[in-house]
Design an enzyme around this catalytic site. Structure first.
Site, PDB file in Angstrom:
ATOM      1  N   ARG A  36       0.827  -1.227   0.000  1.00  0.00           N
ATOM      2  CA  ARG A  36       0.000   0.000   0.000  1.00  0.00           C
ATOM      3  C   ARG A  36       0.852   1.264   0.000  1.00  0.00           C
ATOM      4  NH1 ARG A  36      -5.385  -1.031   1.094  1.00  0.00           N
ATOM      5  NH2 ARG A  36      -5.868  -3.112   1.890  1.00  0.00           N
ATOM      6  N   LYS A 169      -1.310 -24.692  12.858  1.00  0.00           N
ATOM      7  CA  LYS A 169      -0.104 -24.908  13.663  1.00  0.00           C
ATOM      8  C   LYS A 169       0.306 -23.652  14.415  1.00  0.00           C
ATOM      9  CE  LYS A 169       2.492 -22.461  10.788  1.00  0.00           C
ATOM     10  NZ  LYS A 169       3.356 -21.294  11.096  1.00  0.00           N
ATOM     11  N   SER A 232       9.968 -17.805  15.192  1.00  0.00           N
ATOM     12  CA  SER A 232       8.523 -17.821  14.982  1.00  0.00           C
ATOM     13  C   SER A 232       7.847 -16.794  15.879  1.00  0.00           C
ATOM     14  CB  SER A 232       7.968 -19.215  15.293  1.00  0.00           C
ATOM     15  OG  SER A 232       6.556 -19.168  15.451  1.00  0.00           O
TER      16      SER A 232
END
Length: 325
Positions: A36, A169, A232
């Protein structure tokens, strides 16, 4: 099969979008990144595009898909849409591919998902992924685009399962982060991840996915990667909550979106609607809502009623034959 260089537009210039751009560039494809904040209009970016790959966060998928749809339909007639987003849309509970298929019913849609931590891909470490579609030829085409010595790509005929594996997950990764944050040990984490996979299969089967898909790269593979890596974001959510940080504090410190936070809420709605037992997800949901502490979540899981490991396992029949378990 078309093996010539392709014009690829990647929607989303974050870490994942840039990693995918790098992988496509290895094979000499022309890649254009758009966000954007891009100085170039979306219409100009999409000109002569062979492949549109969406790598934006879940909350922006529908808006961006509608923006793409506003471009001249004829110019996108032969374009393949690839979605690399992991999440579920609130209210509709749609996956990203279902959103794209709704808006582009005549375009082939391919799901790309696997144990792919973007920072490791940036470091040119080896990795593998899965591309899945109802359109086999489209999946094979995307396989050719991204396959290299650094990145091994497999095809799969179960796009729902591949997509859900990468989505579900994330919630289990939050619980794994909590487990490590509380220093519960390897035994506890192994049990948690294994039972988490069972929950993923239950939900996936209910939503039309094949069981075996969850034991592949996009299910078990992605689960192992995100449950064991500090890279993660979802793992970090759980780990930091276990170290007494509040959810707003954790989310403000992350460099990107932890999709598992929003996915957890949607999963609870799906589970309640279909009467699916997802005890780990339920405890994560209560933890994220501030209703329980990490230690209380653990206690609730450990004190559940005892049962057979596998659903519908005929324990009574075995006992009636006098066999030992």
């Amino acid at each position: 099969m078309n093996n010539k260089p392709q014009n690829i537009t990647i929607l989303g210039a974050g870490a994942w979008g840039q990693a995918l751009a790098h992988l496509a560039a290895i094979n000499q494809h022309t890649v254009r990144l758009w966000s954007r904040h891009s100085p170039v209009s979306l219409e100009d970016t999409l000109a002569n595009t062979d492949i549109i790959l969406c790598a934006i966060s879940m909350k922006g998928v529908r808006d961006v898909a509608n923006l793409v749809n506003s471009v001249n339909e004829k110019s996108l007639k032969n374009t393949i849409v690839v979605t690399a987003t992991k999440g579920l849309e609130p209210y509709t509970t749609y996956t990203p591919s279902q959103i794209w298929e709704t808006i582009f019913p005549h375009q082939p849609v391919v799901v790309l998902s696997g144990p792919n931590l973007s920072k490791e891909i940036e470091q040119k470490l080896p990795a593998a992924t899965v591309v899945a579609s109802k359109n086999v030829v489209a999946a094979q085409q995307i396989q050719l685009v991204f396959s290299s010595q650094q990145f091994r790509v497999y095809t799969n005929p179960d796009p729902v399962g591949v997509e859900l594996g990468g989505t579900l997950k994330n919630v289990i990764a939050i619980s794994a982060g909590v487990c490590d944050g509380l220093h519960l040990g390897t035994n506890a984490k192994a049990a948690l991840v294994t039972r988490g996979l069972t929950e993923m299969v239950r939900i996936g089967n209910t939503l039309g996915a094949k069981t075996e898909t969850f034991y592949g790269l996009s299910g078990l593979g992605d689960l192992l990667a995100t449950c064991n890596s500090p890279l993660s974001r979802n793992y970090q959510v759980g780990y930091q909550l276990a170290n007494s940080k509040t959810l707003p504090e954790v989310l403000s410190s992350l460099s990107g979106t932890a999709e598992g936070v929003n996915t957890c809420r949607v999963l609870m709605e799906i589970a309640q609607k279909h009467s699916i037992a997802i005890p780990i997800t339920e405890q994560v949901y209560q933890l994220l809502a501030g209703e329980i502490t990490p230690r209380q979540a653990l206690d609730k899981l450990m004190l559940r009623d005892i049962k057979s490991e596998f659903d519908n396992f005929p324990v009574e029949q075995i006992w009636s034959r006098g066999e030992k378990c």
